[in-house]
Design a protein around this motif. Structure first.
Motif, PDB file in Angstrom:
ATOM      1  N   ASN A 241       0.833  -1.192   0.000  1.00 59.22           N
ATOM      2  CA  ASN A 241       0.000   0.000   0.000  1.00 59.22           C
ATOM      3  C   ASN A 241       0.881   1.261   0.000  1.00 59.22           C
ATOM      4  O   ASN A 241       2.072   1.212   0.318  1.00 59.22           O
ATOM      5  N   ILE A 243       0.945   4.854   1.887  1.00 59.65           N
ATOM      6  CA  ILE A 243       0.354   5.560   3.024  1.00 59.65           C
ATOM      7  C   ILE A 243       1.023   6.924   3.144  1.00 59.65           C
ATOM      8  O   ILE A 243       2.246   7.010   3.265  1.00 59.65           O
ATOM      9  N   ASP A 244       0.209   7.965   3.122  1.00 57.02           N
ATOM     10  CA  ASP A 244       0.736   9.337   3.208  1.00 57.02           C
ATOM     11  C   ASP A 244       1.819   9.585   2.166  1.00 57.02           C
ATOM     12  O   ASP A 244       2.829  10.255   2.430  1.00 57.02           O
ATOM     13  N   GLU A 363     -11.615   4.804   4.355  1.00 59.01           N
ATOM     14  CA  GLU A 363     -11.010   5.538   5.466  1.00 59.01           C
ATOM     15  C   GLU A 363     -10.683   4.615   6.633  1.00 59.01           C
ATOM     16  O   GLU A 363     -10.348   5.077   7.730  1.00 59.01           O
ATOM     17  N   SER A 367      -6.838   0.509   4.947  1.00 56.31           N
ATOM     18  CA  SER A 367      -6.501   1.477   3.910  1.00 56.31           C
ATOM     19  C   SER A 367      -5.495   2.503   4.398  1.00 56.31           C
ATOM     20  O   SER A 367      -4.570   2.880   3.667  1.00 56.31           O
ATOM     21  N   MET A 368      -5.640   2.944   5.653  1.00 60.01           N
ATOM     22  CA  MET A 368      -4.849   4.064   6.148  1.00 60.01           C
ATOM     23  C   MET A 368      -3.590   3.655   6.903  1.00 60.01           C
ATOM     24  O   MET A 368      -2.668   4.459   7.031  1.00 60.01           O
ATOM     25  N   SER A 369      -3.527   2.413   7.405  1.00 55.29           N
ATOM     26  CA  SER A 369      -2.444   2.075   8.330  1.00 55.29           C
ATOM     27  C   SER A 369      -1.714   0.779   8.027  1.00 55.29           C
ATOM     28  O   SER A 369      -0.751   0.465   8.730  1.00 55.29           O
ATOM     29  N   GLY A 373      -3.225  -2.828   2.389  1.00 54.51           N
ATOM     30  CA  GLY A 373      -4.202  -1.967   1.727  1.00 54.51           C
ATOM     31  C   GLY A 373      -5.481  -2.698   1.356  1.00 54.51           C
ATOM     32  O   GLY A 373      -5.619  -3.913   1.540  1.00 54.51           O
ATOM     33  N   LYS A 528       1.718   6.772  14.523  1.00 50.32           N
ATOM     34  CA  LYS A 528       0.322   7.043  14.165  1.00 50.32           C
ATOM     35  C   LYS A 528      -0.314   5.912  13.365  1.00 50.32           C
ATOM     36  O   LYS A 528      -1.522   5.904  13.144  1.00 50.32           O
ATOM     37  N   HIS A 529       0.473   4.935  12.929  1.00 48.13           N
ATOM     38  CA  HIS A 529      -0.056   3.829  12.150  1.00 48.13           C
ATOM     39  C   HIS A 529      -0.149   2.537  12.957  1.00 48.13           C
ATOM     40  O   HIS A 529      -0.262   1.454  12.397  1.00 48.13           O
TER      41      HIS A 529
END
Length: 591
Positions: A241, A243-244, A363, A367-369, A373, A528-529
């Motif tokens: 994935n 991420i950011d 979200e 998906s985010m962390s 993915g 943060k992940h």
């Protein structure tokens, strides 16, 4: 009460023959209308409740209807559902077939054509009232999410809440603890006995001889049953994935382990990709400590994906949703299987709807962390569903298939098999009270229930009482004990992020001798992940006959005995295994 008083609230229709005077008792929730009425009715076989529209409240929760004849005999009609002016509720007292009592409001939907199907509802408000969370339970769940987001987690074992994270901080890099987790950690399901090395894992005796006893060899230890394998081939070819704006990575490792004479399970070789080649070295305990640690971190990341998506989400939550949908759609509330299963499925649909938004949305967490993915998640779950078999869900069969009958200190196996046997004893006592082999074959509602499960979840058929008992045992074990085994330790083993990384920010190494402390730190995720009713408790009075009630009481006594046995053993363990202690097992997947 007079009948006219009740007519302001709802109508009761009892299908009758000759007229007699009957006392009908309808039990509602506290604070509702009076609960007795005298009707001039006769012999009957079903009850229909029709709620009239009220000015203040349109829904009433009915627990049960009890009908008493002039001789004092009673008939129980379990209801345990919300009554609505929009529909008539029909209750049966016995097993006369009646299509009109099924829950037609529960419809199937397809999240993906190659994974188990789900309910066609996007929010809890679309579910029947009787399978929604109560206000208290919904607030509790929201509180748990809040605590989880603050890196705390609901856990009833307060002593272990303190013990596990501190223990893992000290031992997460140790080979002994790394091996222990394959047996008694979050995912005791990947490991299997290795009697022959896979062709794509060319480990030689010279590579691992330092990890084996003198005068022994890899071949001899495989013959003795002391070599084990964890193969993460389902992750092969999945692209990481982003991420950011930063590319993430994952591996598809093969990990070889040795159960030594002291009963310790130790890793002895790790290959991070499925295809053997020069740029895919086999990492060994004799390599530099940083090379070896980095290889183990990629295995732990692979464990994260297999655990969360295959053994937790797919094999407990999504299968529980299939079982729930089939039960609500095919079985009326009077059916003995409905009564037996309802406490184990009641809140499944709502917890899964909430979970899909939390985990599987654009979200959501994956998906985010997570390195895998959303796209990779679907790929892995398709592959996992393709490998899903009925026998893999039946613990005794699964243990044999993986060749794990004799590996020492496998507490998941030991406690799980005892729980399986207790559940099987209970289910057999109840099911055999109602069914013969012929009854199983001729019960159209039962066969419809099975057809729903086969079409939307797992392939299986049965024609005898013994086959039915095993299937129902598997179902209850899956949504209660198995879910506890793969769910309840998520904080324990995952709170210390390096032990259970959701992603890796560097690709798997292609050569040895390059890893350093700094490169390992850079590969780990950013901060943060990172990320009920107890078992055996049946709150609703769904059964009224003496035999199933006696079996329930014996079931609770057997669970209590196992609880004492597990706690006595745990006193002598450095790291207690408590996930399958009956007091820590919920009835269903709703926590």
């Amino acid at each position: 009460m007079e009948y006219k008083y009740w007519e302001h609230f709802f109508r009761i229709h009892i299908y009758t023959g000759i007229k007699y005077v009957y006392l009908v008792q309808v039990t509602f929730c506290k604070g509702s209308i009076p609960n007795r009425i005298v009707l001039f009715l006769g012999p009957f076989f079903l009850v229909q409740l029709e709620l009239k529209a009220l000015e203040l409240e349109d829904y009433w929760f009915c627990s049960k209807v009890i009908v008493t004849d002039p001789e004092g005999r009673q008939w129980l009609f379990p209801c345990y559902q919300w009554l609505s002016p929009k529909k008539k509720t029909i209750l049966r007292e016995h097993l006369r077939q009646c299509d009109c009592v099924r829950c037609v409001s529960c419809r199937w939907s397809v999240y993906d054509s190659e994974i188990p199907h789900i309910v066609q509802v996007d929010s809890a408000s679309g579910l029947p009232y009787e399978v929604r969370f109560s206000f208290t339970k919904e607030k509790e769940f929201q509180h748990l999410l809040l605590r989880a987001s603050d890196h705390r987690h609901h856990n009833r074992r307060c002593l272990y809440c303190l013990l596990f994270p501190e223990y893992i901080k000290k031992h997460w890099m140790n080979d002994t603890f790394f091996g222990y987790q394959f047996l008694n950690g979050l995912n005791p399901m990947m490991i299997k006995r290795c009697s022959k090395l896979p062709n794509n894992f060319p480990v030689t005796n010279d590579m691992v001889k330092s990890a084996l006893p003198k005068e022994s060899s890899l071949e001899k230890e495989m013959e003795k049953g002391n070599i084990f394998l964890c193969d993460y081939s389902r992750l092969g070819g999945i692209v990481g994935n982003v991420i950011d704006g930063i590319q993430q990575y994952l591996a598809a490792p093969l990990c070889l382990l040795f159960s030594n004479p002291q009963g310790k399970l130790l890793p002895i070789a790790i290959q991070l990709k499925q295809k053997p080649e020069a740029q895919n070295p086999i990492f060994l305990p004799t390599d530099s400590k940083h090379d070896w640690l980095l290889a183990k971190l990629f295995v732990r990341n692979a464990e994260f994906n297999e655990h969360e998506l295959n053994f937790h989400l797919l094999r407990t939550h999504l299968l529980a949703e299939v079982f729930t949908m089939a039960t609500l759609r095919a079985l009326p509330s009077v059916h003995p299987l409905f009564k037996l299963l309802f406490p184990h499925i009641r809140y499944t649909l709502q917890i899964n709807i909430m979970g899909r938004k939390l985990l599987m949305s654009a979200e959501g967490i994956f998906s985010m962390s997570c390195a895998i993915g959303l796209k990779g998640m679907i790929t892995l779950m398709r592959r996992a569903t393709a490998s899903l078999t009925y026998s893999s869900l039946c613990l005794p069969d699964n243990i044999k298939e993986r060749g794990l009958e004799n590996i020492p200190h496998y507490y998941y196996r030991d406690d799980g098999l005892k729980l399986w046997n207790i559940i099987h004893k209970f289910v057999n006592g109840v099911v055999a009270h109602y069914y013969t082999d012929r009854d199983v074959q001729e019960d159209s509602e039962l066969q419809t229930w099975l057809t729903e499960i086969v079409e939307h979840g797992i392939p299986k058929s049965f024609h005898t009482v013994a086959e039915l008992v095993k299937f129902v045992t598997m179902l209850i074990f899956t949504v209660s004990a198995q879910h506890a085994a793969v769910n309840n330790g998520q904080f324990d083993f995952g709170a210390w992020m390096p032990n259970f990384p959701s992603t890796m920010k560097a690709p798997p190494p292609t050569t040895k001798g390059q890893a350093t402390a700094d490169s390992i730190l850079a590969a780990l995720p950013d901060v943060k992940h990172t990320l009920k009713y107890p078992f055996g408790y049946y709150p609703e009075e769904l059964f009224v006959e003496a035999v199933p009630l006696q079996k329930m009481e014996q079931f609770r006594q057997d669970l209590k005995a196992l609880e004492g046995e597990i706690e006595a053993r745990n006193k002598n363990l450095e790291l207690p295994y408590d996930y399958l202690n009956p007091k820590n097992v919920d009835n269903s997947v709703d926590l």
